[in-house]
Write an enzyme that holds these catalytic residues in place. Structure first.
Site, PDB file in Angstrom:
ATOM      1  N   TYR A 214      57.808  31.293  80.542  1.00 23.46           N
ATOM      2  CA  TYR A 214      59.053  31.625  79.834  1.00 23.46           C
ATOM      3  C   TYR A 214      59.168  30.902  78.491  1.00 23.46           C
ATOM      4  O   TYR A 214      60.273  30.747  77.962  1.00 23.46           O
ATOM      5  CB  TYR A 214      60.253  31.305  80.724  1.00 23.46           C
ATOM      6  CG  TYR A 214      60.512  32.351  81.788  1.00 23.46           C
ATOM      7  CD1 TYR A 214      61.015  33.608  81.454  1.00 23.46           C
ATOM      8  CD2 TYR A 214      60.250  32.089  83.128  1.00 23.46           C
ATOM      9  CE1 TYR A 214      61.255  34.569  82.416  1.00 23.46           C
ATOM     10  CE2 TYR A 214      60.495  33.055  84.105  1.00 23.46           C
ATOM     11  CZ  TYR A 214      60.997  34.291  83.739  1.00 23.46           C
ATOM     12  OH  TYR A 214      61.242  35.257  84.694  1.00 23.46           O
TER      13      TYR A 214
ATOM     14  N   HIS B 285      61.478  40.093  87.804  1.00 21.42           N
ATOM     15  CA  HIS B 285      61.063  40.092  86.399  1.00 21.42           C
ATOM     16  C   HIS B 285      60.373  41.403  86.093  1.00 21.42           C
ATOM     17  O   HIS B 285      59.713  41.982  86.958  1.00 21.42           O
ATOM     18  CB  HIS B 285      60.075  38.940  86.152  1.00 21.42           C
ATOM     19  CG  HIS B 285      59.410  39.011  84.804  1.00 21.42           C
ATOM     20  ND1 HIS B 285      60.040  38.576  83.653  1.00 21.42           N
ATOM     21  CD2 HIS B 285      58.204  39.511  84.420  1.00 21.42           C
ATOM     22  CE1 HIS B 285      59.224  38.802  82.622  1.00 21.42           C
ATOM     23  NE2 HIS B 285      58.110  39.361  83.063  1.00 21.42           N
TER      24      HIS B 285
ATOM     25  N   GLU C 192      51.117  38.473  80.406  1.00 22.01           N
ATOM     26  CA  GLU C 192      51.664  38.031  81.692  1.00 22.01           C
ATOM     27  C   GLU C 192      50.724  38.366  82.853  1.00 22.01           C
ATOM     28  O   GLU C 192      50.614  37.597  83.814  1.00 22.01           O
ATOM     29  CB  GLU C 192      53.038  38.666  81.907  1.00 22.01           C
ATOM     30  CG  GLU C 192      54.096  38.143  80.929  1.00 22.01           C
ATOM     31  CD  GLU C 192      55.417  38.904  80.985  1.00 22.01           C
ATOM     32  OE1 GLU C 192      56.322  38.548  80.211  1.00 22.01           O
ATOM     33  OE2 GLU C 192      55.547  39.853  81.796  1.00 22.01           O
TER      34      GLU C 192
END
Ligand code: DAT
Ligand code: MG
Length: 139
Positions: free
Chosen positions: A51, A117, A128
């Site tokens: 993050y 998410h 990611e």
């Protein structure tokens, strides 16, 4: 191929409330194919790295604390138009604003404890996905 993958996490709140199965059913029913999946727990350092784009926000420390507080399910999902279609499936960040029938409207507790998410762009889906999965873990 660009546009076909997104990275999701089923967050610690949803895992601890036994919503893994319900959320995976919604994901499969919406036409996403699971390309990779693992059950794991992020360290504080890993959650902070994941993050990092939010590190200047007031909620960053609490977010890192929460995301490293228990196990998660991470998965790469495959579908045409994956990013937009998955954001639509999960609903708004704040579940108070999420459309009925979305994952967050169904399972999220709050803006922080919001169940799932979803990547926000094709570029971040790749970053990611690489954070969690090696090539031999993808099918
Ligand atoms: P999203 O997860 O919908 O992409 P985001 O990228 O803006 O939302 O924020 C990442 C996460 O940070 C979000 O899922 C929950 C947390 N968060 C965002 N805004 C917040 C706020 N105002 N207060 C507390 N947590 C927040
Ligand atoms: Mg985001």
């Amino acid at each position: 191929m660009t546009g076909t993958i997104t990275l999701t996490m089923i967050k610690p709140d949803a895992v601890s409330k036994n919503h893994i199965g319900g959320i995976l059913k919604m994901i499969n029913d919406a036409g996403f194919r699971i390309k990779a999946m693992k059950y794991t727990q992020l360290s504080k350092e890993q959650a902070g790295q994941f993050y990092a784009v939010h590190q200047d926000k007031g909620f960053y420390n609490d977010l890192v604390e929460f995301m490293s507080s228990g196990p998660i399910v991470a998965a790469i999902l495959e579908k045409e138009n994956a990013i937009a279609d998955f954001r639509k499936l999960i609903g708004a960040t704040n579940p108070a604003n999420a459309e009925p029938g979305t994952v967050r409207a169904s399972y999220a507790e709050s803006v922080q404890r919001n169940a799932v998410h979803g990547s926000d762009s094709d570029e971040n889906a790749v970053i990611e996905s690489d954070f969690f999965f090696s090539k031999v873990e993808r099918f």
